[in-house]
Structures are given as structure tokens and as C-alpha cells.
Scaffold this active site. Structure first.
Site, mmCIF file in Angstrom:
data_model
loop_
_atom_site.group_PDB
_atom_site.id
_atom_site.type_symbol
_atom_site.label_atom_id
_atom_site.label_comp_id
_atom_site.label_asym_id
_atom_site.label_seq_id
_atom_site.Cartn_x
_atom_site.Cartn_y
_atom_site.Cartn_z
ATOM 1 N N HIS A 1 0.828 -1.209 0.000
ATOM 2 C CA HIS A 1 0.000 0.000 0.000
ATOM 3 C C HIS A 1 0.863 1.260 0.000
ATOM 4 O O HIS A 1 1.055 1.906 1.037
ATOM 5 C CB HIS A 1 -0.950 -0.005 1.204
ATOM 6 C CG HIS A 1 -2.132 -0.905 1.010
ATOM 7 N ND1 HIS A 1 -2.853 -1.440 2.047
ATOM 8 C CD2 HIS A 1 -2.722 -1.352 -0.133
ATOM 9 C CE1 HIS A 1 -3.833 -2.178 1.559
ATOM 10 N NE2 HIS A 1 -3.768 -2.149 0.243
ATOM 11 N N GLU B 1 -5.852 -8.030 3.594
ATOM 12 C CA GLU B 1 -5.310 -9.130 4.412
ATOM 13 C C GLU B 1 -6.445 -9.874 5.128
ATOM 14 O O GLU B 1 -6.431 -11.101 5.244
ATOM 15 C CB GLU B 1 -4.308 -8.584 5.443
ATOM 16 C CG GLU B 1 -3.749 -9.700 6.326
ATOM 17 C CD GLU B 1 -2.836 -9.197 7.443
ATOM 18 O OE1 GLU B 1 -2.140 -8.173 7.238
ATOM 19 O OE2 GLU B 1 -2.815 -9.821 8.503
ATOM 20 N N CYS C 1 3.020 -8.365 13.469
ATOM 21 C CA CYS C 1 4.354 -8.753 12.993
ATOM 22 C C CYS C 1 5.455 -7.931 13.667
ATOM 23 O O CYS C 1 5.204 -6.862 14.227
ATOM 24 C CB CYS C 1 4.415 -8.617 11.480
ATOM 25 S SG CYS C 1 4.652 -6.937 10.937
ATOM 26 N N SER D 1 -2.398 0.359 6.634
ATOM 27 C CA SER D 1 -2.839 0.124 8.015
ATOM 28 C C SER D 1 -1.731 0.455 9.002
ATOM 29 O O SER D 1 -1.937 1.188 9.976
ATOM 30 C CB SER D 1 -3.252 -1.350 8.152
ATOM 31 O OG SER D 1 -3.552 -1.658 9.488
HETATM 32 FE FE1 SF4 Z 1 3.047 -6.747 6.579
HETATM 33 FE FE2 SF4 Z 1 4.651 -7.217 8.660
HETATM 34 FE FE3 SF4 Z 1 4.855 -8.703 6.455
HETATM 35 FE FE4 SF4 Z 1 5.654 -6.178 6.473
HETATM 36 S S1 SF4 Z 1 6.559 -7.883 7.657
HETATM 37 S S2 SF4 Z 1 4.437 -7.154 4.865
HETATM 38 S S3 SF4 Z 1 4.138 -5.198 7.783
HETATM 39 S S4 SF4 Z 1 3.111 -8.627 7.831
#
Ligand code: SF4
Length: 321
Positions: free
Chosen positions: A41, A126, A197, A226
Site C-alpha cells: 500500500h 489481508e 508482525c 494500516s
Molecule cells: Fe506486513 Fe509485517 Fe509482512 Fe511487512 S513484515 S508485509 S508489515 S506482515
């Protein structure tokens, strides 16, 4: 004016991998390459890839037969994946491995007959992907976004209930929602907040510390990102103004005029050169601008492998020998 940069900020390993997948596919297969949804994004990332020969679509039916299509880092439902794989297309999946981990968790609970509550934001790609992955395993899944949703959600068996979360949520809000779920359904099980994450956790922790050091925070990122929106919220919680801007052209100089210390961070899908452009603008507009990186931030060393479906794929039209 002192500018303090958050550490860490900007690209995460999932975004780096997704962009590398598209660039490697362009090298390997030639243009055009099709990508379903924005690969990450950020409009600047999308624009740069368009200039290299990527065509972005929202539906794989828009991809002509015989072409390459890449799924974005946010993941897709099994229906989208199966539909694309059932056509004459080369399919490459750039879903972040940490999103795939949440899919696997949800599917694991569904296979054990747990009803799943997914904490996340309605309409985010997602979330659409994760809901679809659980339902494809005949799982029952409900989406909750906040404590009000927790009060209203109805479940079949409160003793066989699990929760999972979107990867880019606010740590604090998610904790509150999990606490509300545990209060209403004492036997609910789940992975604590660790679905959020590492990159989201680190950037939120950093911006919170940064906000304590400065008079205003500028977050660079897209409005549909997000994790970028969460960074602005985290800074505001410390009690200062914080603004989310796509790039330097959106910076209102009145926000920073007269401020001694300006904090800058960037969402996980925002390229570092956009940060540097904001610094250049501040240097042009204000006297004696110094720049430093905040002390004590987490040093990240995460790297994800490219998918073998890409590294082992043969070029579509190999040169004649
Ligand atoms: Fe999304 Fe985290 Fe993966 Fe980056 S590391 S793409 S923020 S889930």
C-alpha cells in the site's frame, strides 16, 4: 530545528520481498507483468513499478491468457488463487510469510473444530484473505474490530473458541480487544499479540519513544496503509500532534513552523527516499536544520527468501538457441 528520525522506520522484510518478487519477475519474464491489487500500500511504489512495465489489476480475469500474475503482500482468498491457477497463467504469490503464518494458525484452529475470531479491520485485503483461508477449511470465523464488536459477536460454543489477529494492528488496541474477548469467553485460546508482525511492533515502539523526544511527528506513508495509520495514532497517544503524509508535497509547513524538534518516521511500505525528500524540504524552508537518528532503536535483521515458484520458473519465451 532538530529533526529526529525513528529507528526502525520504513520498509519491512515483507515489503522488500514483495517488491523484489515483482522486479525479479520483470527481469525473468519481461514486461508486462500483472499484479493483483497494489503490491504494497504505497502509491510511489506502485507508480515506480508501473513505469517498469507492471499492470495492476483488481481481478485476475483482467489478466490475458499466458501472462504472469503476482498476488500482493496482503494475501488472497483460496477462491482467487484457485481461479487464477485454473487459468493459463503463471501465478506467483508475494503474500508476506508472516501473513501466511496467520492463515496457517487460523486453518489449524478450524481443523480442530475451533470457531475462530479474527481481530482486524473490515475490508482490508489481508482480512479478506485470512477469512477466506479459514472458511475454505470449513471453519467458522467472525471478524471483530473493537470492544463494541466483542460485546455483539455471537458464537456457537464458547468453550471451543480461538482468536487470531491481523499483522498490522495497534498493539495496545489489540491487547484491549483480546482482554475483552477473554473476559467474555474465559476459555478462548490464541497466540497473545504475536500475530502482530515484528515490523509493526518495532515501528510502533520506535514512534512512541520518538514522540516523547519531539514536538510534532510526521509519518510518511499511504492513507490506505494500516501500519502507517497506526504509527500516527501511537504518536498522538503521547500527547503531541502527528500527521500522516504520502510525501513531501503533502507537508503543511505550518505544522512544523516554530517547532524545535520534529520527529519523522515512515510506514512499512514507504520508501526511504520519501523521508529524505521531507528532510530536504525542511532544510530548504528552515534555517539550521540538523538531523539525527534516535538512539536505542531495534536493529532489524529479517530477510525472507523469494518463492521457489519464481526462482525455479523458466522464462515464458526462452530465447532460441
Ligand atoms: Fe506486513 Fe509485517 Fe509482512 Fe511487512 S513484515 S508485509 S508489515 S506482515
Amino acid at each position: 530545528m532538530k529533526v529526529i528520525l525513528a529507528q526502525p522506520r520504513g520498509f519491512c522484510a515483507g515489503v522488500e520481498r514483495a517488491i523484489e518478487i515483482v522486479e525479479t519477475a520483470l527481469e525473468k519474464f519481461g514486461k508486462p507483468i500483472y499484479v493483483r491489487h497494489e503490491i504494497v500500500h504505497n502509491p510511489h511504489v506502485v507508480k515506480r513499478l508501473k513505469e517498469k512495465g507492471v499492470i495492476f489489476v483488481e481481478d485476475t480475469d483482467e489478466v490475458p491468457d499466458g501472462k504472469v500474475v503476482i498476488f500482493s503482500a496482503h494475501g488472497v482468498t483460496p477462491e482467487v488463487e484457485n481461479h487464477a491457477r485454473g487459468r493459463n497463467l503463471t501465478v506467483i504469490d508475494a503474500t508476506c510469510p508472516l501473513v501466511l503464518k496467520v492463515h496457517t494458525e487460523g486453518q489449524k484452529y478450524a481443523k480442530k473444530n475451533y470457531e475462530v475470531i479474527l481481530i482486524g479491520h473490515k475490508g482490508h485485503p489481508e482480512i479478506e484473505g485470512t477469512l477466506g483461508r479459514i472458511r475454505s477449511n470449513n471453519g467458522i470465523v467472525s471478524l471483530v474490530s473493537d470492544i463494541e464488536d466483542v460485546k455483539k459477536v455471537s458464537v456457537k460454543n464458547p468453550d471451543l473458541l480461538a482468536y487470531i489477529t491481523q499483522t498490522t494492528l495497534s498493539l495496545d488496541e489489540t491487547r484491549d480487544v483480546i482482554d475483552a474477548l477473554k473476559a467474555r469467553f474465559p476459555n478462548i485460546v490464541g497466540p497473545a499479540t504475536k500475530d502482530i508482525c515484528y515490523a509493526t511492533q518495532n515501528r510502533q515502539g520506535a514512534v512512541r519513544e520518538l514522540a516523547k523526544l519531539v514536538d510534532v511527528v510526521i509519518v510518511i506513508g499511504a492513507h490506505n496503509s494500516s501500519n502507517s495509520n497506526r504509527l500516527r495514532e501511537r504518536a498522538e497517544e503521547v500527547g503531541i500532534s502527528a500527521y500522516l503524509i504520502e510525501d513531501a508535497s503533502h507537508l503543511n509547513l505550518d505544522w512544523v513552523k516554530g517547532k524545535e524538534r520534529v520527529g519523522i518516521t515512515a510506514g512499512a511500505s514507504a520508501p526511504e527516499d520519501l523521508v529524505q525528500e521531507v528532510i530536504e524540504l525542511l532544510r530548504r524552508e528552515f534555517k539550521d536544520v540538523s538531523v539525527e537518528i534516535m538512539q536505542g532503536g531495534v536493529q532489524e535483521n529479517v530477510h525472507f527468501q523469494l518463492p521457489t515458484s519464481l526462482t525455479k520458473a523458466k522464462p515464458l519465451n526462452p530465447p532460441a538457441t
